[in-house]
Design a protein around this motif. Structure first.
Motif, PDB file in Angstrom:
ATOM      1  N   CYS A   1      39.516  31.487  50.038  1.00  8.76           N
ATOM      2  CA  CYS A   1      39.129  32.631  50.836  1.00  8.76           C
ATOM      3  C   CYS A   1      37.823  32.379  51.777  1.00  8.76           C
ATOM      4  O   CYS A   1      37.034  31.927  51.240  1.00  8.76           O
ATOM      5  CB  CYS A   1      39.103  33.864  50.053  1.00  8.76           C
ATOM      6  SG  CYS A   1      38.483  35.444  50.913  1.00  8.76           S
TER       7      CYS A   1
ATOM      8  N   CYS B   1      43.671  37.733  50.874  1.00  8.26           N
ATOM      9  CA  CYS B   1      43.157  37.165  49.699  1.00  8.26           C
ATOM     10  C   CYS B   1      43.305  38.292  48.446  1.00  8.26           C
ATOM     11  O   CYS B   1      43.168  39.476  48.656  1.00  8.26           O
ATOM     12  CB  CYS B   1      41.561  36.961  49.683  1.00  8.26           C
ATOM     13  SG  CYS B   1      40.671  36.943  48.411  1.00  8.26           S
TER      14      CYS B   1
ATOM     15  N   CYS C   1      35.229  35.276  50.553  1.00  5.97           N
ATOM     16  CA  CYS C   1      34.639  35.310  49.035  1.00  5.97           C
ATOM     17  C   CYS C   1      34.976  33.876  48.238  1.00  5.97           C
ATOM     18  O   CYS C   1      34.096  33.696  46.983  1.00  5.97           O
ATOM     19  CB  CYS C   1      35.118  36.422  48.071  1.00  5.97           C
ATOM     20  SG  CYS C   1      36.879  36.158  47.751  1.00  5.97           S
TER      21      CYS C   1
ATOM     22  N   TYR D   1      37.467  32.708  46.902  1.00  3.01           N
ATOM     23  CA  TYR D   1      38.349  32.761  45.728  1.00  3.01           C
ATOM     24  C   TYR D   1      39.447  31.677  45.991  1.00  3.01           C
ATOM     25  O   TYR D   1      39.854  31.403  47.052  1.00  3.01           O
ATOM     26  CB  TYR D   1      39.327  34.039  45.708  1.00  3.01           C
ATOM     27  CG  TYR D   1      40.443  34.348  44.898  1.00  3.01           C
ATOM     28  CD1 TYR D   1      40.250  34.281  43.482  1.00  3.01           C
ATOM     29  CD2 TYR D   1      41.631  34.453  45.812  1.00  3.01           C
ATOM     30  CE1 TYR D   1      41.273  34.695  42.979  1.00  3.01           C
ATOM     31  CE2 TYR D   1      42.547  34.457  44.667  1.00  3.01           C
ATOM     32  CZ  TYR D   1      42.678  34.649  43.406  1.00  3.01           C
ATOM     33  OH  TYR D   1      43.687  34.751  42.653  1.00  3.01           O
TER      34      TYR D   1
ATOM     35  N   ASN E   1      41.502  38.509  46.062  1.00  3.24           N
ATOM     36  CA  ASN E   1      40.340  38.910  45.254  1.00  3.24           C
ATOM     37  C   ASN E   1      39.476  39.919  46.103  1.00  3.24           C
ATOM     38  O   ASN E   1      39.165  41.400  45.379  1.00  3.24           O
ATOM     39  CB  ASN E   1      39.343  37.622  45.032  1.00  3.24           C
ATOM     40  CG  ASN E   1      38.196  38.007  44.226  1.00  3.24           C
ATOM     41  OD1 ASN E   1      38.289  38.981  43.631  1.00  3.24           O
ATOM     42  ND2 ASN E   1      37.208  37.172  44.484  1.00  3.24           N
ATOM     43  N   CYS E   2      39.596  39.754  47.444  1.00  3.91           N
ATOM     44  CA  CYS E   2      38.625  40.790  48.210  1.00  3.91           C
ATOM     45  C   CYS E   2      39.392  41.358  49.245  1.00  3.91           C
ATOM     46  O   CYS E   2      38.991  42.472  49.798  1.00  3.91           O
ATOM     47  CB  CYS E   2      37.507  39.900  48.834  1.00  3.91           C
ATOM     48  SG  CYS E   2      37.781  38.608  49.987  1.00  3.91           S
TER      49      CYS E   2
ATOM     50  N   HIS F   1      40.773  40.084  51.954  1.00  2.56           N
ATOM     51  CA  HIS F   1      40.177  39.670  53.435  1.00  2.56           C
ATOM     52  C   HIS F   1      41.399  39.081  54.024  1.00  2.56           C
ATOM     53  O   HIS F   1      42.155  38.417  53.251  1.00  2.56           O
ATOM     54  CB  HIS F   1      39.093  38.742  53.204  1.00  2.56           C
ATOM     55  CG  HIS F   1      38.793  38.011  54.589  1.00  2.56           C
ATOM     56  ND1 HIS F   1      38.275  38.587  55.787  1.00  2.56           N
ATOM     57  CD2 HIS F   1      38.839  36.699  55.003  1.00  2.56           C
ATOM     58  CE1 HIS F   1      38.051  37.853  56.605  1.00  2.56           C
ATOM     59  NE2 HIS F   1      38.319  36.537  56.093  1.00  2.56           N
TER      60      HIS F   1
HETATM   61 ZN   LIG Z   1      38.399  36.721  49.154  1.00  2.00          ZN
END
Ligand SMILES: [Zn+2]
Length: 462
Positions: A407, A389, A410, A412, A391-392, A394
Protein backbone atom coordinates in the motif's frame (compact mmCIF):
# COMPACT_ATOMS: atom_id res chain seq x y z
CA UNK A 1 -36.34 -32.24 -9.11
CA UNK A 2 -35.14 -31.99 -12.68
CA UNK A 3 -31.70 -33.21 -13.63
CA UNK A 4 -29.65 -34.52 -16.52
CA UNK A 5 -27.64 -37.71 -16.86
CA UNK A 6 -25.19 -38.17 -19.73
CA UNK A 7 -24.33 -41.53 -21.23
CA UNK A 8 -22.24 -42.68 -24.15
CA UNK A 9 -24.26 -44.41 -26.86
CA UNK A 10 -23.27 -47.55 -28.75
CA UNK A 11 -25.15 -47.22 -32.04
CA UNK A 12 -24.77 -49.80 -34.81
CA UNK A 13 -23.62 -48.67 -38.24
CA UNK A 14 -27.14 -48.17 -39.61
CA UNK A 15 -28.12 -46.10 -36.63
CA UNK A 16 -25.05 -43.87 -36.69
CA UNK A 17 -25.40 -43.17 -40.44
CA UNK A 18 -29.07 -42.39 -39.84
CA UNK A 19 -28.21 -40.00 -37.03
CA UNK A 20 -25.57 -38.33 -39.18
CA UNK A 21 -28.18 -37.80 -41.89
CA UNK A 22 -30.67 -36.45 -39.40
CA UNK A 23 -28.24 -33.90 -38.07
CA UNK A 24 -27.51 -32.71 -41.60
CA UNK A 25 -31.20 -32.45 -42.47
CA UNK A 26 -32.10 -30.74 -39.22
CA UNK A 27 -29.33 -28.23 -39.70
CA UNK A 28 -30.59 -27.23 -43.12
CA UNK A 29 -34.13 -27.03 -41.73
CA UNK A 30 -32.90 -24.78 -38.91
CA UNK A 31 -31.11 -22.53 -41.37
CA UNK A 32 -34.16 -22.47 -43.65
CA UNK A 33 -36.40 -21.41 -40.75
CA UNK A 34 -33.97 -18.69 -39.72
CA UNK A 35 -33.79 -17.41 -43.28
CA UNK A 36 -37.58 -17.44 -43.48
CA UNK A 37 -37.86 -15.31 -40.36
CA UNK A 38 -35.25 -12.87 -41.62
CA UNK A 39 -37.02 -12.51 -44.95
CA UNK A 40 -40.31 -11.98 -43.24
CA UNK A 41 -38.84 -9.34 -40.98
CA UNK A 42 -37.47 -7.45 -43.98
CA UNK A 43 -40.82 -7.87 -45.70
CA UNK A 44 -42.69 -6.01 -43.01
CA UNK A 45 -41.10 -2.73 -43.97
CA UNK A 46 -42.11 -2.52 -47.60
CA UNK A 47 -45.45 -1.37 -48.81
CA UNK A 48 -46.78 -3.08 -51.85
CA UNK A 49 -47.21 -6.54 -53.20
CA UNK A 50 -43.57 -7.47 -53.39
CA UNK A 51 -42.68 -10.96 -52.44
CA UNK A 52 -38.97 -10.67 -52.29
CA UNK A 53 -36.93 -7.57 -51.65
CA UNK A 54 -34.26 -8.70 -54.07
CA UNK A 55 -36.35 -9.61 -57.11
CA UNK A 56 -39.37 -7.41 -56.32
CA UNK A 57 -41.63 -10.10 -57.74
CA UNK A 58 -45.24 -9.93 -56.68
CA UNK A 59 -46.47 -12.13 -53.86
CA UNK A 60 -48.05 -15.29 -55.14
CA UNK A 61 -48.10 -18.77 -53.62
CA UNK A 62 -46.36 -20.16 -56.65
CA UNK A 63 -43.44 -17.75 -56.76
CA UNK A 64 -42.71 -17.39 -53.11
CA UNK A 65 -42.82 -19.29 -49.85
CA UNK A 66 -43.18 -16.07 -47.92
CA UNK A 67 -46.72 -14.81 -47.96
CA UNK A 68 -47.19 -11.08 -47.73
CA UNK A 69 -48.23 -11.05 -44.11
CA UNK A 70 -47.05 -13.99 -42.11
CA UNK A 71 -44.14 -16.32 -42.79
CA UNK A 72 -45.11 -19.72 -44.11
CA UNK A 73 -48.65 -20.33 -43.15
CA UNK A 74 -51.94 -19.23 -41.77
CA UNK A 75 -51.09 -16.37 -39.42
CA UNK A 76 -54.27 -16.81 -37.35
CA UNK A 77 -55.31 -19.50 -34.91
CA UNK A 78 -58.89 -20.07 -33.80
CA UNK A 79 -60.38 -16.62 -33.42
CA UNK A 80 -61.93 -17.71 -30.11
CA UNK A 81 -58.45 -17.66 -28.54
CA UNK A 82 -57.42 -14.75 -26.43
CA UNK A 83 -54.40 -14.02 -28.58
CA UNK A 84 -55.35 -15.43 -31.96
CA UNK A 85 -52.22 -14.36 -33.83
CA UNK A 86 -49.60 -17.08 -34.28
CA UNK A 87 -45.98 -16.26 -33.63
CA UNK A 88 -43.23 -17.24 -36.05
CA UNK A 89 -42.41 -20.43 -34.17
CA UNK A 90 -46.02 -21.61 -34.26
CA UNK A 91 -46.32 -20.86 -37.95
CA UNK A 92 -43.17 -22.79 -38.75
CA UNK A 93 -44.33 -25.59 -36.49
CA UNK A 94 -47.65 -25.76 -38.33
CA UNK A 95 -45.78 -25.83 -41.64
CA UNK A 96 -43.94 -29.06 -40.78
CA UNK A 97 -46.50 -31.38 -42.48
CA UNK A 98 -46.06 -29.31 -45.67
CA UNK A 99 -42.32 -29.72 -45.38
CA UNK A 100 -42.68 -33.49 -45.08
CA UNK A 101 -44.89 -33.54 -48.16
CA UNK A 102 -42.54 -31.42 -50.24
CA UNK A 103 -39.39 -33.20 -49.03
CA UNK A 104 -40.41 -36.78 -48.21
CA UNK A 105 -37.03 -37.66 -46.69
CA UNK A 106 -37.90 -35.43 -43.73
CA UNK A 107 -40.71 -37.86 -42.89
CA UNK A 108 -38.02 -40.27 -41.69
CA UNK A 109 -37.25 -37.97 -38.76
CA UNK A 110 -39.31 -38.30 -35.61
CA UNK A 111 -41.93 -35.55 -35.47
CA UNK A 112 -41.07 -34.34 -31.95
CA UNK A 113 -37.45 -33.97 -33.03
CA UNK A 114 -38.53 -31.67 -35.88
CA UNK A 115 -40.74 -29.65 -33.54
CA UNK A 116 -37.88 -29.25 -31.07
CA UNK A 117 -35.71 -28.02 -33.92
CA UNK A 118 -38.12 -25.11 -34.49
CA UNK A 119 -38.25 -24.54 -30.74
CA UNK A 120 -34.48 -24.34 -30.67
CA UNK A 121 -34.61 -21.36 -32.99
CA UNK A 122 -37.31 -19.82 -30.80
CA UNK A 123 -35.01 -20.13 -27.81
CA UNK A 124 -32.14 -18.55 -29.75
CA UNK A 125 -34.37 -15.56 -30.55
CA UNK A 126 -35.60 -15.35 -26.97
CA UNK A 127 -32.05 -15.29 -25.58
CA UNK A 128 -31.16 -12.55 -28.03
CA UNK A 129 -34.08 -10.35 -26.98
CA UNK A 130 -33.27 -10.88 -23.29
CA UNK A 131 -29.79 -9.53 -24.03
CA UNK A 132 -31.24 -6.56 -25.91
CA UNK A 133 -33.66 -5.80 -23.09
CA UNK A 134 -31.01 -5.48 -20.41
CA UNK A 135 -28.84 -3.33 -22.70
CA UNK A 136 -25.51 -4.17 -21.16
CA UNK A 137 -23.96 -6.20 -23.89
CA UNK A 138 -24.87 -9.28 -21.86
CA UNK A 139 -27.01 -12.08 -23.19
CA UNK A 140 -26.51 -13.88 -26.45
CA UNK A 141 -26.12 -12.42 -29.90
CA UNK A 142 -28.47 -12.67 -32.83
CA UNK A 143 -29.28 -16.25 -33.96
CA UNK A 144 -26.65 -17.50 -36.35
CA UNK A 145 -26.77 -19.74 -39.37
CA UNK A 146 -25.34 -23.07 -38.29
CA UNK A 147 -22.57 -25.07 -39.88
CA UNK A 148 -21.37 -28.61 -39.29
CA UNK A 149 -19.22 -27.67 -36.33
CA UNK A 150 -21.84 -25.88 -34.26
CA UNK A 151 -24.92 -27.95 -34.98
CA UNK A 152 -24.41 -31.45 -33.67
CA UNK A 153 -27.48 -32.39 -31.67
CA UNK A 154 -31.19 -33.08 -31.70
CA UNK A 155 -33.78 -33.57 -28.98
CA UNK A 156 -36.60 -36.01 -28.30
CA UNK A 157 -39.37 -35.06 -25.93
CA UNK A 158 -41.52 -38.15 -26.28
CA UNK A 159 -41.29 -41.90 -26.67
CA UNK A 160 -37.85 -42.48 -25.14
CA UNK A 161 -37.60 -45.63 -23.03
CA UNK A 162 -34.70 -47.12 -21.08
CA UNK A 163 -34.37 -50.81 -20.28
CA UNK A 164 -31.18 -52.06 -18.67
CA UNK A 165 -28.39 -50.88 -20.92
CA UNK A 166 -30.63 -50.30 -23.93
CA UNK A 167 -32.43 -47.13 -24.89
CA UNK A 168 -35.35 -46.83 -27.28
CA UNK A 169 -35.27 -43.80 -29.55
CA UNK A 170 -38.32 -43.40 -31.84
CA UNK A 171 -37.52 -44.03 -35.52
CA UNK A 172 -33.99 -45.15 -34.59
CA UNK A 173 -34.98 -48.21 -32.60
CA UNK A 174 -33.35 -49.86 -29.61
CA UNK A 175 -29.77 -48.76 -29.13
CA UNK A 176 -27.18 -49.99 -26.63
CA UNK A 177 -25.42 -47.55 -24.34
CA UNK A 178 -22.80 -47.55 -21.60
CA UNK A 179 -24.93 -47.58 -18.47
CA UNK A 180 -22.42 -45.73 -16.34
CA UNK A 181 -24.83 -44.61 -13.62
CA UNK A 182 -28.29 -46.01 -12.91
CA UNK A 183 -31.30 -43.71 -13.14
CA UNK A 184 -32.65 -43.43 -9.58
CA UNK A 185 -36.02 -44.95 -8.75
CA UNK A 186 -39.04 -42.71 -9.11
CA UNK A 187 -37.52 -40.56 -11.85
CA UNK A 188 -39.31 -40.36 -15.19
CA UNK A 189 -37.69 -39.50 -18.51
CA UNK A 190 -38.70 -36.06 -19.74
CA UNK A 191 -36.48 -35.60 -22.77
CA UNK A 192 -33.35 -36.91 -24.40
CA UNK A 193 -30.78 -34.97 -26.38
CA UNK A 194 -28.50 -36.86 -28.73
CA UNK A 195 -25.19 -35.17 -29.33
CA UNK A 196 -22.30 -36.01 -31.60
CA UNK A 197 -18.89 -35.51 -30.11
CA UNK A 198 -15.48 -36.26 -31.46
CA UNK A 199 -15.33 -39.84 -30.21
CA UNK A 200 -18.92 -40.85 -30.79
CA UNK A 201 -22.51 -40.23 -29.85
CA UNK A 202 -23.76 -39.23 -26.42
CA UNK A 203 -27.21 -38.97 -24.94
CA UNK A 204 -28.21 -36.56 -22.22
CA UNK A 205 -31.37 -37.82 -20.53
CA UNK A 206 -33.47 -35.30 -18.66
CA UNK A 207 -35.16 -36.97 -15.71
CA UNK A 208 -37.64 -35.62 -13.22
CA UNK A 209 -39.14 -36.65 -9.89
CA UNK A 210 -41.65 -34.17 -8.52
CA UNK A 211 -41.59 -35.69 -5.03
CA UNK A 212 -37.90 -34.82 -4.58
CA UNK A 213 -37.53 -31.12 -3.67
CA UNK A 214 -35.30 -28.80 -5.69
CA UNK A 215 -32.08 -27.44 -4.30
CA UNK A 216 -32.78 -24.07 -2.74
CA UNK A 217 -30.01 -21.62 -1.95
CA UNK A 218 -29.76 -20.18 1.54
CA UNK A 219 -31.50 -16.81 2.06
CA UNK A 220 -29.04 -13.92 2.44
CA UNK A 221 -30.37 -13.09 5.91
CA UNK A 222 -28.87 -16.27 7.32
CA UNK A 223 -25.39 -15.61 5.97
CA UNK A 224 -22.76 -15.29 8.72
CA UNK A 225 -19.53 -16.52 7.18
CA UNK A 226 -18.38 -15.66 3.67
CA UNK A 227 -15.37 -16.79 1.69
CA UNK A 228 -14.05 -14.57 -1.12
CA UNK A 229 -12.72 -16.02 -4.38
CA UNK A 230 -10.46 -14.15 -6.76
CA UNK A 231 -10.22 -15.85 -10.15
CA UNK A 232 -6.92 -15.71 -11.97
CA UNK A 233 -4.60 -17.24 -14.53
CA UNK A 234 -1.32 -18.09 -12.75
CA UNK A 235 -3.36 -19.61 -9.94
CA UNK A 236 -6.94 -20.50 -10.81
CA UNK A 237 -8.50 -19.34 -7.54
CA UNK A 238 -7.23 -17.31 -4.60
CA UNK A 239 -9.31 -17.64 -1.47
CA UNK A 240 -9.67 -15.11 1.29
CA UNK A 241 -8.48 -17.73 3.83
CA UNK A 242 -5.00 -17.54 2.24
CA UNK A 243 -5.39 -20.71 0.15
CA UNK A 244 -4.56 -20.93 -3.52
CA UNK A 245 -5.75 -23.41 -6.12
CA UNK A 246 -3.49 -24.30 -9.02
CA UNK A 247 -4.36 -23.71 -12.66
CA UNK A 248 -3.19 -26.72 -14.70
CA UNK A 249 -3.77 -24.83 -17.99
CA UNK A 250 -5.08 -27.82 -19.87
CA UNK A 251 -4.91 -26.13 -23.29
CA UNK A 252 -2.16 -23.56 -22.88
CA UNK A 253 0.55 -25.57 -21.15
CA UNK A 254 3.75 -26.20 -23.02
CA UNK A 255 3.27 -29.91 -23.61
CA UNK A 256 -0.30 -29.73 -24.92
CA UNK A 257 0.52 -26.75 -27.09
CA UNK A 258 3.32 -28.73 -28.72
CA UNK A 259 1.14 -31.79 -29.34
CA UNK A 260 -1.63 -29.62 -30.74
CA UNK A 261 0.79 -27.84 -33.03
CA UNK A 262 2.13 -31.14 -34.37
CA UNK A 263 -1.33 -32.55 -34.98
CA UNK A 264 -2.54 -29.38 -36.66
CA UNK A 265 0.50 -29.37 -38.91
CA UNK A 266 -0.28 -32.96 -39.92
CA UNK A 267 -3.73 -31.86 -41.06
CA UNK A 268 -2.33 -28.95 -42.99
CA UNK A 269 0.11 -31.15 -44.92
CA UNK A 270 -2.52 -33.59 -46.22
CA UNK A 271 -4.36 -33.04 -49.50
CA UNK A 272 -7.51 -31.01 -49.19
CA UNK A 273 -10.64 -33.13 -49.27
CA UNK A 274 -8.72 -36.38 -48.83
CA UNK A 275 -9.58 -39.15 -46.42
CA UNK A 276 -6.21 -38.87 -44.73
CA UNK A 277 -6.84 -35.22 -44.00
CA UNK A 278 -10.11 -36.17 -42.38
CA UNK A 279 -8.35 -38.73 -40.23
CA UNK A 280 -5.73 -36.22 -39.18
CA UNK A 281 -8.42 -33.64 -38.40
CA UNK A 282 -10.13 -36.25 -36.25
CA UNK A 283 -6.92 -36.58 -34.26
CA UNK A 284 -6.96 -32.85 -33.52
CA UNK A 285 -10.59 -33.05 -32.48
CA UNK A 286 -9.91 -35.93 -30.12
CA UNK A 287 -7.22 -33.95 -28.38
CA UNK A 288 -9.59 -31.02 -27.95
CA UNK A 289 -12.21 -33.34 -26.51
CA UNK A 290 -9.74 -34.79 -24.06
CA UNK A 291 -8.72 -31.30 -22.93
CA UNK A 292 -12.37 -30.32 -22.45
CA UNK A 293 -13.09 -33.47 -20.43
CA UNK A 294 -10.06 -32.95 -18.20
CA UNK A 295 -11.01 -29.35 -17.57
CA UNK A 296 -14.55 -30.36 -16.68
CA UNK A 297 -13.37 -32.95 -14.17
CA UNK A 298 -10.88 -30.55 -12.59
CA UNK A 299 -13.47 -27.79 -12.27
CA UNK A 300 -15.81 -30.08 -10.33
CA UNK A 301 -12.88 -30.87 -8.04
CA UNK A 302 -12.11 -27.18 -7.52
CA UNK A 303 -15.77 -26.30 -6.97
CA UNK A 304 -16.01 -28.99 -4.30
CA UNK A 305 -12.88 -27.71 -2.61
CA UNK A 306 -14.38 -24.24 -2.34
CA UNK A 307 -17.96 -25.15 -1.47
CA UNK A 308 -17.07 -27.74 1.20
CA UNK A 309 -15.37 -25.12 3.36
CA UNK A 310 -17.05 -24.14 6.58
CA UNK A 311 -18.89 -21.09 5.21
CA UNK A 312 -22.46 -20.00 4.46
CA UNK A 313 -21.75 -18.06 1.31
CA UNK A 314 -19.20 -17.83 -1.46
CA UNK A 315 -18.37 -14.44 -2.95
CA UNK A 316 -17.27 -14.36 -6.58
CA UNK A 317 -16.47 -11.49 -8.90
CA UNK A 318 -19.10 -10.78 -11.51
CA UNK A 319 -16.75 -10.65 -14.49
CA UNK A 320 -17.66 -9.54 -17.98
CA UNK A 321 -15.37 -11.98 -19.73
CA UNK A 322 -16.40 -11.02 -23.26
CA UNK A 323 -15.31 -7.46 -22.55
CA UNK A 324 -11.99 -8.69 -21.17
CA UNK A 325 -11.34 -10.62 -24.36
CA UNK A 326 -12.29 -7.78 -26.67
CA UNK A 327 -9.76 -6.84 -29.33
CA UNK A 328 -7.47 -3.85 -28.88
CA UNK A 329 -8.43 -0.78 -30.87
CA UNK A 330 -6.39 -0.36 -34.05
CA UNK A 331 -3.71 2.32 -33.94
CA UNK A 332 -3.18 4.35 -37.10
CA UNK A 333 -0.18 6.49 -37.82
CA UNK A 334 -1.41 9.98 -38.60
CA UNK A 335 1.22 10.82 -41.18
CA UNK A 336 1.45 7.65 -43.22
CA UNK A 337 -1.98 6.17 -42.49
CA UNK A 338 -0.40 2.82 -41.74
CA UNK A 339 -1.42 0.55 -38.92
CA UNK A 340 0.89 0.55 -35.92
CA UNK A 341 1.33 -2.18 -33.34
CA UNK A 342 -1.53 -2.03 -30.89
CA UNK A 343 -0.65 -4.93 -28.60
CA UNK A 344 -3.25 -7.33 -29.97
CA UNK A 345 -0.67 -10.01 -30.73
CA UNK A 346 0.35 -10.02 -27.07
CA UNK A 347 -3.22 -9.95 -25.90
CA UNK A 348 -4.06 -12.95 -28.06
CA UNK A 349 -2.07 -15.18 -25.72
CA UNK A 350 -3.78 -13.72 -22.68
CA UNK A 351 -7.19 -14.21 -24.27
CA UNK A 352 -6.37 -17.86 -24.86
CA UNK A 353 -5.40 -18.27 -21.24
CA UNK A 354 -8.66 -16.65 -20.17
CA UNK A 355 -10.65 -19.01 -22.36
CA UNK A 356 -8.64 -21.93 -21.06
CA UNK A 357 -9.32 -21.02 -17.43
CA UNK A 358 -13.03 -20.98 -18.30
CA UNK A 359 -14.10 -18.94 -15.29
CA UNK A 360 -17.77 -18.80 -16.21
CA UNK A 361 -18.06 -22.59 -16.30
CA UNK A 362 -16.33 -22.80 -12.94
CA UNK A 363 -18.71 -20.20 -11.49
CA UNK A 364 -21.70 -22.20 -12.76
CA UNK A 365 -20.39 -25.35 -11.10
CA UNK A 366 -19.77 -23.52 -7.83
CA UNK A 367 -23.31 -22.10 -7.96
CA UNK A 368 -24.78 -25.55 -8.52
CA UNK A 369 -22.80 -27.22 -5.76
CA UNK A 370 -23.46 -24.35 -3.37
CA UNK A 371 -27.20 -24.65 -3.88
CA UNK A 372 -26.95 -28.42 -3.46
CA UNK A 373 -25.36 -28.00 -0.05
CA UNK A 374 -27.62 -25.21 1.14
CA UNK A 375 -25.15 -22.40 0.58
CA UNK A 376 -25.37 -19.27 -1.52
CA UNK A 377 -23.19 -17.57 -4.12
CA UNK A 378 -22.93 -13.78 -3.96
CA UNK A 379 -21.68 -12.04 -7.08
CA UNK A 380 -19.91 -8.76 -6.49
CA UNK A 381 -18.71 -5.95 -8.70
CA UNK A 382 -14.99 -6.56 -9.30
CA UNK A 383 -14.12 -2.87 -9.73
CA UNK A 384 -10.90 -1.91 -7.87
CA UNK A 385 -10.85 -5.16 -5.89
CA UNK A 386 -7.23 -5.74 -6.86
CA UNK A 387 -6.13 -2.14 -6.22
CA UNK A 388 -7.80 -1.49 -2.90
CA UNK A 389 -5.79 -1.86 0.31
CA UNK A 390 -7.28 -4.33 2.78
CA UNK A 391 -5.90 -2.39 5.71
CA UNK A 392 -6.77 1.24 5.06
CA UNK A 393 -9.06 1.12 2.00
CA UNK A 394 -6.71 3.24 -0.12
CA UNK A 395 -7.26 2.69 -3.87
CA UNK A 396 -4.26 3.15 -6.11
CA UNK A 397 -3.01 1.36 -9.23
CA UNK A 398 0.55 1.65 -7.86
CA UNK A 399 -0.43 -0.42 -4.82
CA UNK A 400 0.19 -3.47 -6.90
CA UNK A 401 3.45 -4.71 -8.31
CA UNK A 402 2.86 -8.05 -10.01
CA UNK A 403 2.03 -10.54 -7.28
CA UNK A 404 3.14 -8.21 -4.49
CA UNK A 405 0.80 -5.75 -2.86
CA UNK A 406 2.32 -2.83 -1.00
CA UNK A 407 0.00 0.00 0.00
CA UNK A 408 1.39 3.39 -0.97
CA UNK A 409 -0.55 4.94 1.92
CA UNK A 410 -0.01 2.68 4.94
CA UNK A 411 2.65 0.23 3.79
CA UNK A 412 0.45 -2.85 4.24
CA UNK A 413 2.03 -5.85 2.52
CA UNK A 414 0.30 -8.94 1.19
CA UNK A 415 -0.12 -11.25 -1.77
CA UNK A 416 -1.99 -9.17 -4.35
CA UNK A 417 -4.61 -11.73 -5.26
CA UNK A 418 -5.33 -12.78 -1.70
CA UNK A 419 -5.76 -9.10 -0.89
CA UNK A 420 -8.26 -9.00 -3.76
CA UNK A 421 -10.08 -12.08 -2.46
CA UNK A 422 -10.43 -10.42 0.93
CA UNK A 423 -11.81 -7.29 -0.73
CA UNK A 424 -14.34 -9.43 -2.56
CA UNK A 425 -15.37 -11.06 0.71
CA UNK A 426 -15.81 -7.65 2.39
CA UNK A 427 -17.83 -6.37 -0.53
CA UNK A 428 -20.13 -9.38 -0.27
CA UNK A 429 -20.57 -8.63 3.43
CA UNK A 430 -21.58 -5.07 2.59
CA UNK A 431 -24.13 -6.40 0.07
CA UNK A 432 -25.63 -8.68 2.68
CA UNK A 433 -25.85 -5.88 5.22
CA UNK A 434 -27.30 -3.33 2.80
CA UNK A 435 -29.99 -5.72 1.66
CA UNK A 436 -30.91 -6.77 5.17
CA UNK A 437 -30.55 -3.86 7.59
CA UNK A 438 -31.30 -6.08 10.61
CA UNK A 439 -27.92 -7.69 10.02
CA UNK A 440 -26.15 -4.35 10.43
CA UNK A 441 -23.92 -4.14 13.44
CA UNK A 442 -25.38 -2.47 16.55
CA UNK A 443 -24.76 1.26 16.81
CA UNK A 444 -22.40 1.22 19.78
CA UNK A 445 -20.13 -1.17 17.90
CA UNK A 446 -20.06 0.94 14.78
CA UNK A 447 -16.69 2.40 15.70
CA UNK A 448 -15.21 -1.07 15.76
CA UNK A 449 -15.89 -1.74 12.10
CA UNK A 450 -13.18 -3.92 10.56
CA UNK A 451 -11.35 -0.95 9.11
CA UNK A 452 -10.97 1.06 12.31
CA UNK A 453 -10.36 -2.12 14.30
CA UNK A 454 -7.33 -2.91 12.23
CA UNK A 455 -6.17 0.68 12.46
CA UNK A 456 -6.30 0.30 16.25
CA UNK A 457 -4.22 -2.86 16.12
CA UNK A 458 -1.65 -1.12 13.98
CA UNK A 459 -1.41 1.86 16.29
CA UNK A 460 -1.09 -0.40 19.33
CA UNK A 461 1.71 -2.28 17.67
CA UNK A 462 3.79 0.82 17.05
ZN1 LIG B 1 -3.23 0.80 3.06
Amino acid sequence: MLTNYVYKLRPNITQSTKMNNWVDMLRSHYNWCLNDRLTQYAQQFIQGDYCSLRTKAEACPLTCFVSKNGATGEPWKNSSDKNPRRNAGMIQDAALPELKKARPWYAGIDSTVLQQNVKRLDIAYKNFFVGVACRQGLGRGFPKFKNRSNFTSFTYVMGVKVQGSKIYLPKLGWMRFHNSRPIPNGFTIKAATIRKRQDGWYVSIRIEDKTVPDYIAKPLTEVKKIIGCDLGITKLVHLSDNHQIENPKFLTNKKTKRILKIRQRRVHRKCQGSKNRKKAANHVGKLHKKIADKRQAYQWFVAQKIVFRNVDAIAIEDLNIDAMKRRCKPKIDENSGRFLKNGQSIKKGLNRSISDASWSDLTLKIEYLAAKHGKVVIKVNPKHTSQKCQNCGHIDAFNRDGEKFICTECGYMSHADINAAKNIRDRAFSIVRVDYPELKRPKNRKETSPRSLRANVVSLGT
